[in-house]
Design a protein around this motif. Sequence first.
Motif, PDB file in Angstrom:
ATOM      1  N   LYS A 169      -1.437 -47.540 -11.605  1.00  0.00           N
ATOM      2  CA  LYS A 169      -0.954 -46.433 -10.897  1.00  0.00           C
ATOM      3  C   LYS A 169      -1.906 -45.567 -10.073  1.00  0.00           C
ATOM      4  N   VAL A 170      -3.091 -45.269 -11.025  1.00  0.00           N
ATOM      5  CA  VAL A 170      -3.972 -44.223 -10.383  1.00  0.00           C
ATOM      6  C   VAL A 170      -5.522 -44.850 -10.473  1.00  0.00           C
ATOM      7  N   ASP A 171      -6.390 -44.233  -9.522  1.00  0.00           N
ATOM      8  CA  ASP A 171      -7.733 -44.501  -9.480  1.00  0.00           C
ATOM      9  C   ASP A 171      -8.757 -43.947 -10.718  1.00  0.00           C
ATOM     10  N   LEU A 172      -8.344 -42.819 -11.199  1.00  0.00           N
ATOM     11  CA  LEU A 172      -8.966 -42.073 -12.199  1.00  0.00           C
ATOM     12  C   LEU A 172      -7.935 -41.311 -13.026  1.00  0.00           C
ATOM     13  N   ILE A 173      -8.557 -40.735 -14.139  1.00  0.00           N
ATOM     14  CA  ILE A 173      -7.512 -39.855 -14.896  1.00  0.00           C
ATOM     15  C   ILE A 173      -8.364 -38.574 -15.282  1.00  0.00           C
ATOM     16  N   LEU A 174      -7.813 -37.522 -15.035  1.00  0.00           N
ATOM     17  CA  LEU A 174      -8.451 -36.271 -15.219  1.00  0.00           C
ATOM     18  C   LEU A 174      -7.977 -35.431 -16.403  1.00  0.00           C
ATOM     19  N   THR A 175      -8.726 -35.200 -17.483  1.00  0.00           N
ATOM     20  CA  THR A 175      -8.410 -34.531 -18.852  1.00  0.00           C
ATOM     21  C   THR A 175      -9.565 -33.462 -19.108  1.00  0.00           C
ATOM     22  N   PRO A 176      -9.332 -32.707 -19.863  1.00  0.00           N
ATOM     23  CA  PRO A 176     -10.347 -31.793 -20.924  1.00  0.00           C
ATOM     24  C   PRO A 176     -11.122 -32.812 -21.641  1.00  0.00           C
ATOM     25  N   VAL A 177     -12.603 -32.578 -21.857  1.00  0.00           N
ATOM     26  CA  VAL A 177     -13.304 -33.320 -22.841  1.00  0.00           C
ATOM     27  C   VAL A 177     -12.882 -32.832 -24.222  1.00  0.00           C
ATOM     28  N   THR A 178     -12.860 -31.851 -24.506  1.00  0.00           N
ATOM     29  CA  THR A 178     -12.260 -31.101 -25.783  1.00  0.00           C
ATOM     30  C   THR A 178     -11.118 -30.008 -25.706  1.00  0.00           C
ATOM     31  N   PRO A 179     -10.326 -29.755 -26.950  1.00  0.00           N
ATOM     32  CA  PRO A 179      -9.425 -28.581 -26.902  1.00  0.00           C
ATOM     33  C   PRO A 179      -9.855 -27.466 -26.858  1.00  0.00           C
ATOM     34  N   THR A 180     -11.222 -27.241 -27.081  1.00  0.00           N
ATOM     35  CA  THR A 180     -11.743 -25.870 -27.185  1.00  0.00           C
ATOM     36  C   THR A 180     -13.302 -25.872 -26.644  1.00  0.00           C
ATOM     37  N   PRO A 181     -13.906 -24.797 -26.483  1.00  0.00           N
ATOM     38  CA  PRO A 181     -15.419 -24.763 -26.078  1.00  0.00           C
ATOM     39  C   PRO A 181     -16.012 -25.061 -27.624  1.00  0.00           C
ATOM     40  N   ALA A 182     -17.454 -25.145 -27.564  1.00  0.00           N
ATOM     41  CA  ALA A 182     -18.129 -25.297 -28.824  1.00  0.00           C
ATOM     42  C   ALA A 182     -17.710 -24.297 -30.003  1.00  0.00           C
ATOM     43  N   PHE A 183     -17.297 -24.924 -31.112  1.00  0.00           N
ATOM     44  CA  PHE A 183     -16.961 -24.234 -32.095  1.00  0.00           C
ATOM     45  C   PHE A 183     -18.454 -23.515 -33.012  1.00  0.00           C
ATOM     46  N   ARG A 184     -18.225 -22.941 -34.085  1.00  0.00           N
ATOM     47  CA  ARG A 184     -19.325 -22.138 -34.551  1.00  0.00           C
ATOM     48  C   ARG A 184     -19.969 -22.959 -35.519  1.00  0.00           C
ATOM     49  N   ILE A 185     -21.247 -22.959 -35.957  1.00  0.00           N
ATOM     50  CA  ILE A 185     -22.001 -23.379 -36.966  1.00  0.00           C
ATOM     51  C   ILE A 185     -21.357 -23.356 -38.097  1.00  0.00           C
ATOM     52  N   GLY A 186     -21.016 -24.228 -38.912  1.00  0.00           N
ATOM     53  CA  GLY A 186     -20.544 -24.243 -40.211  1.00  0.00           C
ATOM     54  C   GLY A 186     -19.044 -24.104 -40.386  1.00  0.00           C
ATOM     55  N   GLU A 187     -18.375 -24.084 -39.159  1.00  0.00           N
ATOM     56  CA  GLU A 187     -16.912 -23.734 -39.125  1.00  0.00           C
ATOM     57  C   GLU A 187     -16.019 -24.886 -39.503  1.00  0.00           C
ATOM     58  N   LYS A 188     -16.478 -26.022 -39.378  1.00  0.00           N
ATOM     59  CA  LYS A 188     -15.661 -27.371 -39.635  1.00  0.00           C
ATOM     60  C   LYS A 188     -16.261 -28.215 -40.778  1.00  0.00           C
ATOM     61  N   THR A 189     -17.373 -27.812 -41.201  1.00  0.00           N
ATOM     62  CA  THR A 189     -18.192 -28.825 -42.133  1.00  0.00           C
ATOM     63  C   THR A 189     -17.384 -28.954 -43.309  1.00  0.00           C
ATOM     64  N   SER A 190     -16.599 -28.063 -43.942  1.00  0.00           N
ATOM     65  CA  SER A 190     -16.134 -28.322 -45.067  1.00  0.00           C
ATOM     66  C   SER A 190     -14.860 -29.169 -45.245  1.00  0.00           C
ATOM     67  N   ASP A 191     -14.267 -29.368 -43.780  1.00  0.00           N
ATOM     68  CA  ASP A 191     -12.979 -29.955 -43.495  1.00  0.00           C
ATOM     69  C   ASP A 191     -13.226 -31.100 -42.601  1.00  0.00           C
ATOM     70  N   PRO A 192     -13.421 -32.213 -43.282  1.00  0.00           N
ATOM     71  CA  PRO A 192     -14.043 -33.290 -42.221  1.00  0.00           C
ATOM     72  C   PRO A 192     -12.721 -33.873 -41.172  1.00  0.00           C
ATOM     73  N   LEU A 193     -11.486 -33.815 -41.730  1.00  0.00           N
ATOM     74  CA  LEU A 193     -10.445 -34.163 -40.891  1.00  0.00           C
ATOM     75  C   LEU A 193     -10.430 -33.134 -39.660  1.00  0.00           C
ATOM     76  N   GLN A 194     -10.546 -31.873 -39.960  1.00  0.00           N
ATOM     77  CA  GLN A 194     -10.511 -31.131 -38.794  1.00  0.00           C
ATOM     78  C   GLN A 194     -11.758 -31.377 -37.849  1.00  0.00           C
ATOM     79  N   MET A 195     -12.747 -31.710 -38.280  1.00  0.00           N
ATOM     80  CA  MET A 195     -14.126 -32.025 -37.433  1.00  0.00           C
ATOM     81  C   MET A 195     -13.568 -33.432 -36.733  1.00  0.00           C
TER      82      MET A 195
END
Lengths: 485, 95
Positions: free
Chosen positions: A394-420
């Motif tokens: 139906k389309v030639d291209l698809i447009l989306t965001p790359v990520t749901p949020t901008p860059a998160f903080r260092i250390g913010e997700k290291t303890s929860d692999p699933l969130q990462m």
Amino acid sequence: MQLYELTIHELHAKLKTGEVSSVEATRSILDRIDAVEDKVHAFITITPEEAMQNAAAADKRIAAGEMDILTGIPVALKDIFLTSGIRTTSASRILGNFIPPYDATVVAKLRERGIVLIGKLNQDEFAMGSSTESSYFGVTRNPWNADHIPGGSSGGSAACIAARQATTTLGTDTGGSIRQPAAHCGCVGLKPTYGRVSRYGVIAYASSLDQVGPITRDVTDCAIMLGAIAGHDPKDSTSVELPVPDYTQTLANGVKGLRIGLPREYFIEGLDPEVKKAMDEAIATYKGLGAEFVEISLPHTDYAVATYYLIATAEASSNLARYDGVRFGYRNSDAKGLLDMYMLSRDEGFGAEVKRRIMIGTYALSSGYYDAYYLKAQKVRTLIMEDFTRAFGKVDLILTPVTPTPAFRIGEKTSDPLQMYLSDIFTIPVNLAGTCGMSIPAGFSSEGLPIGLQLIGSPFGEETLLRAAYAFEQNTLWHKRKAKI
Amino acid sequence: MKITRKEVDHVARLARLELTEAEKEIYTGQMDSILAYVDKLNELDTEGVLPTSHAVPMENAFREDEAVSSIGTDNALLNAPDRSDSFFRVPQVIE
């Protein structure tokens, strides 16, 4: 304007007229690295001597009139690409002293064209991660804000471009590892269609998903780099025998009449309002240029992360079986017998995230669980691929965001692999479908962090992808903004 | 529980990883939540769906059987943790 700030095509123009030499450009880059590397830590290995030799050789070549667009251009490479005689680690302790005896095909291709190799860039260990925090060699910081991650796994490549520490770079993308860091650092990043670029000499993570691509300052550079690395390679039987177009020739063809799909599953509630706003503005820009928008559905999107973390970990557990302390890499030399040597070398040589993925993958492939996990994931992969096949009807291209949020903080997700893992929700489906995707700068958050726009093309549709990216870039100023570092 | 501590011991053995007690403890919890998450794939009916192992349609990639030069013994042994003449040396295999 300093020489280290120039794009490939800008520097090429100056090298061609003799206004500057490659030695001067390379010196400028090395000085820039000296000035900012303490703050960024984009590199695992810097190769100043090799670089100055390469630059002198390039200048001779230019003087002899044997110049190519990449001759004399300072390039840094993710440390996942084998470089003959130059340590290559994949950011792992287990390869901490590994000196490859040969070049990856993409490295050989770039060397033939006379590039200047500046060094090897940081990444997540074995490309397993979304933040470059799992590197054995320390974290890389986002040049836009040092408290934030640069993205991953090609975080060193993206940070290096944002901090102007190389003219251009290569990364790899298994679940978003080019596009996500490019978005977080305000660069252009392209994951080609599976099979477009040779994987020979690229340290394997998940072989059915891994693909090599450029991370660059602008879209023109991206087109130049893709043209330089694409093509069939007899040493990689999964590389495809299709002609490689000159991607720079069609960049300016515009988007008038192009049909762009907006998948409703990507514009969800959890989307950051500033990311949403950037997407709305991008859509308006494209409409102004004559593109048409169509709402589409990719109904299995919500299953992509689960599918990916079974397939990628299964392939990784198999690929990483080669690190056994026998032929290369780290060995625990106190081990009593052979089995003991395998087990201790691997436990000490691999980091926590790599071991976690080997464990999940081994479990998914183990007797009694293979059908329930691995085979099930392969079947859902088929459904995800079919979503894209239907959409591209139906389309030639698809447009989306790359990520749901901008860059998160260092250390913010290291303890929860699933969130990462869930932070890769918009990039992973493209790898599962095997098609091409691209990240281009599309705005900034109120905190000053870059926001990326993803364009997804049909298989081997890189020309259309680059053409649409170029049209956007020519009509916006996001790529002109520089990280203050 | 999707996975028990005993299964983690077994998988670590299969994966040739001599995990510490602390690692096993952490991985048991993390693998449990990851496996609970991937269970969502069972919401989908995949009866009759063919599995995909490779995204691009491919047939066998044949080439002429021609001899080419290799990297040579010295290069192949360059990164060996331990070697003896032209061999990789390993700890005693048979007890």
